[in-house]
Design a protein around this motif. Structure first.
Motif, PDB file in Angstrom:
ATOM      1  N   LEU A 106      42.839  46.382  38.636  1.00 60.97           N
ATOM      2  CA  LEU A 106      41.796  45.388  38.420  1.00 60.97           C
ATOM      3  C   LEU A 106      42.392  44.050  37.985  1.00 60.97           C
ATOM      4  CD1 LEU A 106      39.086  47.537  36.596  1.00 60.97           C
ATOM      5  CD2 LEU A 106      38.938  46.596  38.903  1.00 60.97           C
ATOM      6  N   ILE A 107      43.373  44.111  37.094  1.00 62.83           N
ATOM      7  CA  ILE A 107      44.034  42.876  36.663  1.00 62.83           C
ATOM      8  C   ILE A 107      44.744  42.220  37.850  1.00 62.83           C
ATOM      9  CG2 ILE A 107      45.857  41.927  35.194  1.00 62.83           C
ATOM     10  CD1 ILE A 107      45.184  44.120  33.162  1.00 62.83           C
ATOM     11  N   GLY A 108      45.414  43.043  38.657  1.00 60.66           N
ATOM     12  CA  GLY A 108      46.099  42.512  39.829  1.00 60.66           C
ATOM     13  C   GLY A 108      45.155  41.864  40.829  1.00 60.66           C
ATOM     14  N   LEU A 109      43.992  42.486  41.042  1.00 59.55           N
ATOM     15  CA  LEU A 109      43.007  41.915  41.961  1.00 59.55           C
ATOM     16  C   LEU A 109      42.482  40.580  41.436  1.00 59.55           C
ATOM     17  CD1 LEU A 109      40.958  45.110  42.918  1.00 59.55           C
ATOM     18  CD2 LEU A 109      42.473  43.808  44.419  1.00 59.55           C
ATOM     19  N   GLY A 110      42.196  40.533  40.125  1.00 53.70           N
ATOM     20  CA  GLY A 110      41.708  39.287  39.534  1.00 53.70           C
ATOM     21  C   GLY A 110      42.731  38.182  39.599  1.00 53.70           C
ATOM     22  N   LEU A 111      43.990  38.512  39.298  1.00 55.05           N
ATOM     23  CA  LEU A 111      45.055  37.513  39.359  1.00 55.05           C
ATOM     24  C   LEU A 111      45.300  37.057  40.795  1.00 55.05           C
ATOM     25  CD1 LEU A 111      47.632  38.995  36.812  1.00 55.05           C
ATOM     26  CD2 LEU A 111      46.147  37.008  36.499  1.00 55.05           C
ATOM     27  N   ALA A 114      42.637  34.590  41.595  1.00 56.02           N
ATOM     28  CA  ALA A 114      42.909  33.335  40.889  1.00 56.02           C
ATOM     29  C   ALA A 114      44.055  32.577  41.552  1.00 56.02           C
ATOM     30  CB  ALA A 114      43.243  33.630  39.428  1.00 56.02           C
ATOM     31  N   ARG A 115      45.068  33.305  41.979  1.00 58.27           N
ATOM     32  CA  ARG A 115      46.208  32.666  42.656  1.00 58.27           C
ATOM     33  C   ARG A 115      45.765  32.015  43.954  1.00 58.27           C
ATOM     34  NH1 ARG A 115      49.992  34.668  46.458  1.00 58.27           N
ATOM     35  NH2 ARG A 115      52.002  33.572  46.379  1.00 58.27           N
ATOM     36  N   ARG A 116      44.868  32.679  44.673  1.00 54.55           N
ATOM     37  CA  ARG A 116      44.370  32.100  45.925  1.00 54.55           C
ATOM     38  C   ARG A 116      43.607  30.807  45.658  1.00 54.55           C
ATOM     39  NH1 ARG A 116      41.386  34.863  51.017  1.00 54.55           N
ATOM     40  NH2 ARG A 116      40.380  33.006  51.831  1.00 54.55           N
ATOM     41  N   LEU A 117      42.769  30.818  44.631  1.00 51.95           N
ATOM     42  CA  LEU A 117      42.024  29.607  44.291  1.00 51.95           C
ATOM     43  C   LEU A 117      42.974  28.486  43.879  1.00 51.95           C
ATOM     44  CD1 LEU A 117      39.050  31.140  42.263  1.00 51.95           C
ATOM     45  CD2 LEU A 117      39.039  30.358  44.634  1.00 51.95           C
ATOM     46  N   TYR A 118      44.015  28.842  43.140  1.00 59.86           N
ATOM     47  CA  TYR A 118      44.991  27.829  42.711  1.00 59.86           C
ATOM     48  C   TYR A 118      45.736  27.246  43.911  1.00 59.86           C
ATOM     49  CZ  TYR A 118      49.108  25.779  40.534  1.00 59.86           C
ATOM     50  OH  TYR A 118      50.107  24.926  40.162  1.00 59.86           O
ATOM     51  N   ARG A 119      46.106  28.111  44.838  1.00 56.66           N
ATOM     52  CA  ARG A 119      46.846  27.635  46.012  1.00 56.66           C
ATOM     53  C   ARG A 119      45.997  26.735  46.899  1.00 56.66           C
ATOM     54  NH1 ARG A 119      49.844  32.434  49.054  1.00 56.66           N
ATOM     55  NH2 ARG A 119      50.446  30.634  50.327  1.00 56.66           N
ATOM     56  N   GLU A 120      44.678  26.924  46.846  1.00 61.33           N
ATOM     57  CA  GLU A 120      43.794  26.055  47.603  1.00 61.33           C
ATOM     58  C   GLU A 120      43.633  24.684  46.945  1.00 61.33           C
ATOM     59  OE1 GLU A 120      40.170  28.183  48.102  1.00 61.33           O
ATOM     60  OE2 GLU A 120      40.901  29.345  49.815  1.00 61.33           O
ATOM     61  N   GLY A 121      44.154  24.541  45.720  1.00 58.25           N
ATOM     62  CA  GLY A 121      44.181  23.233  45.088  1.00 58.25           C
ATOM     63  C   GLY A 121      42.905  22.799  44.422  1.00 58.25           C
ATOM     64  N   TRP A 122      42.019  23.736  44.051  1.00 56.39           N
ATOM     65  CA  TRP A 122      40.768  23.338  43.402  1.00 56.39           C
ATOM     66  C   TRP A 122      41.042  22.885  41.973  1.00 56.39           C
ATOM     67  CZ3 TRP A 122      36.289  22.669  45.850  1.00 56.39           C
ATOM     68  CH2 TRP A 122      36.120  23.308  47.089  1.00 56.39           C
ATOM     69  N   HIS A 123      40.387  21.798  41.564  1.00 58.03           N
ATOM     70  CA  HIS A 123      40.510  21.305  40.206  1.00 58.03           C
ATOM     71  C   HIS A 123      39.296  20.428  39.883  1.00 58.03           C
ATOM     72  CE1 HIS A 123      42.262  18.190  42.795  1.00 58.03           C
ATOM     73  NE2 HIS A 123      41.799  17.314  41.916  1.00 58.03           N
ATOM     74  N   LEU A 124      39.109  20.143  38.593  1.00 55.99           N
ATOM     75  CA  LEU A 124      38.029  19.256  38.175  1.00 55.99           C
ATOM     76  C   LEU A 124      38.453  17.813  38.415  1.00 55.99           C
ATOM     77  CD1 LEU A 124      36.893  20.949  34.849  1.00 55.99           C
ATOM     78  CD2 LEU A 124      35.691  20.945  37.049  1.00 55.99           C
ATOM     79  N   HIS A 125      37.594  17.061  39.080  1.00 57.37           N
ATOM     80  CA  HIS A 125      37.926  15.693  39.473  1.00 57.37           C
ATOM     81  C   HIS A 125      36.861  14.727  38.941  1.00 57.37           C
ATOM     82  CE1 HIS A 125      39.486  12.432  41.898  1.00 57.37           C
ATOM     83  NE2 HIS A 125      38.279  12.207  42.384  1.00 57.37           N
ATOM     84  N   PRO A 126      37.222  13.860  37.955  1.00 56.88           N
ATOM     85  CA  PRO A 126      36.247  12.897  37.430  1.00 56.88           C
ATOM     86  C   PRO A 126      36.140  11.651  38.318  1.00 56.88           C
ATOM     87  CG  PRO A 126      38.310  12.720  36.228  1.00 56.88           C
ATOM     88  CD  PRO A 126      38.486  13.844  37.217  1.00 56.88           C
ATOM     89  N   HIS A 127      34.955  11.093  38.423  1.00 56.32           N
ATOM     90  CA  HIS A 127      34.747   9.840  39.146  1.00 56.32           C
ATOM     91  C   HIS A 127      33.495   9.168  38.610  1.00 56.32           C
ATOM     92  CE1 HIS A 127      31.402  11.279  41.810  1.00 56.32           C
ATOM     93  NE2 HIS A 127      31.889  12.421  41.394  1.00 56.32           N
ATOM     94  N   GLU A 128      33.256   7.958  39.028  1.00 57.44           N
ATOM     95  CA  GLU A 128      32.134   7.182  38.517  1.00 57.44           C
ATOM     96  C   GLU A 128      31.169   6.805  39.627  1.00 57.44           C
ATOM     97  OE1 GLU A 128      33.159   3.790  36.227  1.00 57.44           O
ATOM     98  OE2 GLU A 128      34.218   4.924  34.673  1.00 57.44           O
ATOM     99  N   SER A 232      36.995  36.585  39.450  1.00 61.04           N
ATOM    100  CA  SER A 232      38.391  36.751  39.037  1.00 61.04           C
ATOM    101  C   SER A 232      38.493  37.071  37.553  1.00 61.04           C
ATOM    102  CB  SER A 232      39.171  35.469  39.356  1.00 61.04           C
ATOM    103  OG  SER A 232      40.478  35.537  38.823  1.00 61.04           O
ATOM    104  N   LEU A 233      37.796  36.298  36.727  1.00 61.82           N
ATOM    105  CA  LEU A 233      37.830  36.535  35.281  1.00 61.82           C
ATOM    106  C   LEU A 233      37.236  37.898  34.921  1.00 61.82           C
ATOM    107  CD1 LEU A 233      36.777  33.010  33.950  1.00 61.82           C
ATOM    108  CD2 LEU A 233      39.056  34.044  33.888  1.00 61.82           C
ATOM    109  N   GLY A 234      36.163  38.286  35.620  1.00 57.70           N
ATOM    110  CA  GLY A 234      35.543  39.584  35.360  1.00 57.70           C
ATOM    111  C   GLY A 234      36.485  40.733  35.658  1.00 57.70           C
ATOM    112  N   SER A 235      37.226  40.638  36.746  1.00 58.10           N
ATOM    113  CA  SER A 235      38.158  41.692  37.119  1.00 58.10           C
ATOM    114  C   SER A 235      39.303  41.792  36.112  1.00 58.10           C
ATOM    115  CB  SER A 235      38.716  41.419  38.522  1.00 58.10           C
ATOM    116  OG  SER A 235      39.531  42.478  38.956  1.00 58.10           O
ATOM    117  N   ILE A 236      39.851  40.652  35.724  1.00 54.40           N
ATOM    118  CA  ILE A 236      40.932  40.660  34.730  1.00 54.40           C
ATOM    119  C   ILE A 236      40.424  41.195  33.398  1.00 54.40           C
ATOM    120  CG2 ILE A 236      42.522  39.207  33.410  1.00 54.40           C
ATOM    121  CD1 ILE A 236      42.579  37.311  35.845  1.00 54.40           C
ATOM    122  N   GLY A 237      39.242  40.731  32.982  1.00 54.78           N
ATOM    123  CA  GLY A 237      38.683  41.167  31.707  1.00 54.78           C
ATOM    124  C   GLY A 237      38.414  42.659  31.656  1.00 54.78           C
ATOM    125  N   LEU A 238      37.827  43.216  32.726  1.00 56.60           N
ATOM    126  CA  LEU A 238      37.533  44.650  32.739  1.00 56.60           C
ATOM    127  C   LEU A 238      38.820  45.459  32.791  1.00 56.60           C
ATOM    128  CD1 LEU A 238      35.410  46.868  32.774  1.00 56.60           C
ATOM    129  CD2 LEU A 238      35.372  46.723  35.271  1.00 56.60           C
TER     130      LEU A 238
END
Length: 253
Positions: A106-111, A114-128, A232-238
């Motif tokens: 379960l931890i491996g699946l969650g990680l 998460a790794r896939r999301l990170y590799r896709e480059g998602w992040h919080l982006h501020p703008h006005e 992802s967080l749910g899988s790691i947490g469980l």
């Protein structure tokens, strides 16, 4: 020495009559109902969620549920056949190891998600906009709007996950089988019907699990990523909870 044809036919008839008596039918009915219920176990739902998070379609949910159930049933038949034929039991220490492996999985699946999301480059982006600052999810990689439909190439993943769950759940299930089934044939029949129930249950559960992913995808990629992050967080947490409970000597899930 070969068995006489008449004796073979007699054995087959005896097997069928033994499986179709009232006690046998009750055992099989119980197995089917418990199989349906078994699909609702938290570790099963979370593990399948991480797989469906990467393929948010209802078609995928059916395929994942089917192959998870097949892997689960195959492992139960393998372990159950050995236990029933050899009249042995699974030690509690070994059952705990099986559950520990599920926690690690379960931890491996969650990680992995998460790794896939990170590799896709998602992040919080501020703008006005109009002098007011906003924050939204953003990525710089090339977007891929289509979802690949070649699920037959991905079937091995839910199959292996189902086998891991079948191994972890074999000890508890076989206690029921050994205590309720009167013969080897009834025991195997119980496991088969239990497996059919778990397949049907997981296909239905998979369709429900896919709803938030499909709906979030229709809203936008940012919404989908948010739901994937929760999965992802749910899988790691469980997974961590399972390992922690095993360390305390309690059931993993």
């Amino acid at each position: 020495m070969t068995e006489p044809r008449g004796a073979t036919a007699l054995s087959a008839t005896a097997f069928r009559s033994n499986m179709l008596d009232s006690h046998g039918l009750t055992i099989l009915g119980l197995g089917f109902v418990l199989g349906l219920r078994h699909a609702l176990d938290a570790d099963h739902i979370v593990a399948v969620s991480t797989v469906l998070a990467e393929r948010p379609t209802f078609r995928a949910s059916g395929v994942v549920g089917l192959f998870w159930g097949l892997g689960h049933t195959l492992m139960l038949l393998l372990v159950g056949g050995c236990v029933l034929a050899l009249h042995v039991s699974i030690p509690e220490s070994l059952a705990a190891v099986f559950e520990l492996l599920v926690g690690i999985m379960l931890i491996g699946l969650g990680l992995g998600l998460a790794r896939r999301l990170y590799r896709e480059g998602w992040h919080l982006h501020p703008h006005e906009h109009g002098g007011r600052q906003h924050v939204h999810l953003h990525r710089h990689t090339v977007d891929q709007d289509h979802i690949h439909a070649h699920w037959f190439l991905e079937a091995r993943r839910p199959l292996l996950i189902g086998m891991a769950h079948g191994l972890a759940g074999s000890a508890a299930l076989l206690l029921i089988v050994v205590s309720a089934a009167g013969t080897f044939g009834q025991g195997i029949g119980y496991i088969l019907v239990f497996g059919v129930g778990s397949i049907i249950g997981m296909i239905a559960v998979g369709a429900v699990i896919s709803l938030p992913f499909v709906l979030s995808l229709s809203i936008g990629r940012g919404a989908l990523v948010a739901v994937q992050g929760f999965a992802s967080l749910g899988s790691i947490g469980l997974g961590l909870l399972v390992i922690w409970r095993i360390g305390l000597g309690e059931p993993g899930f």
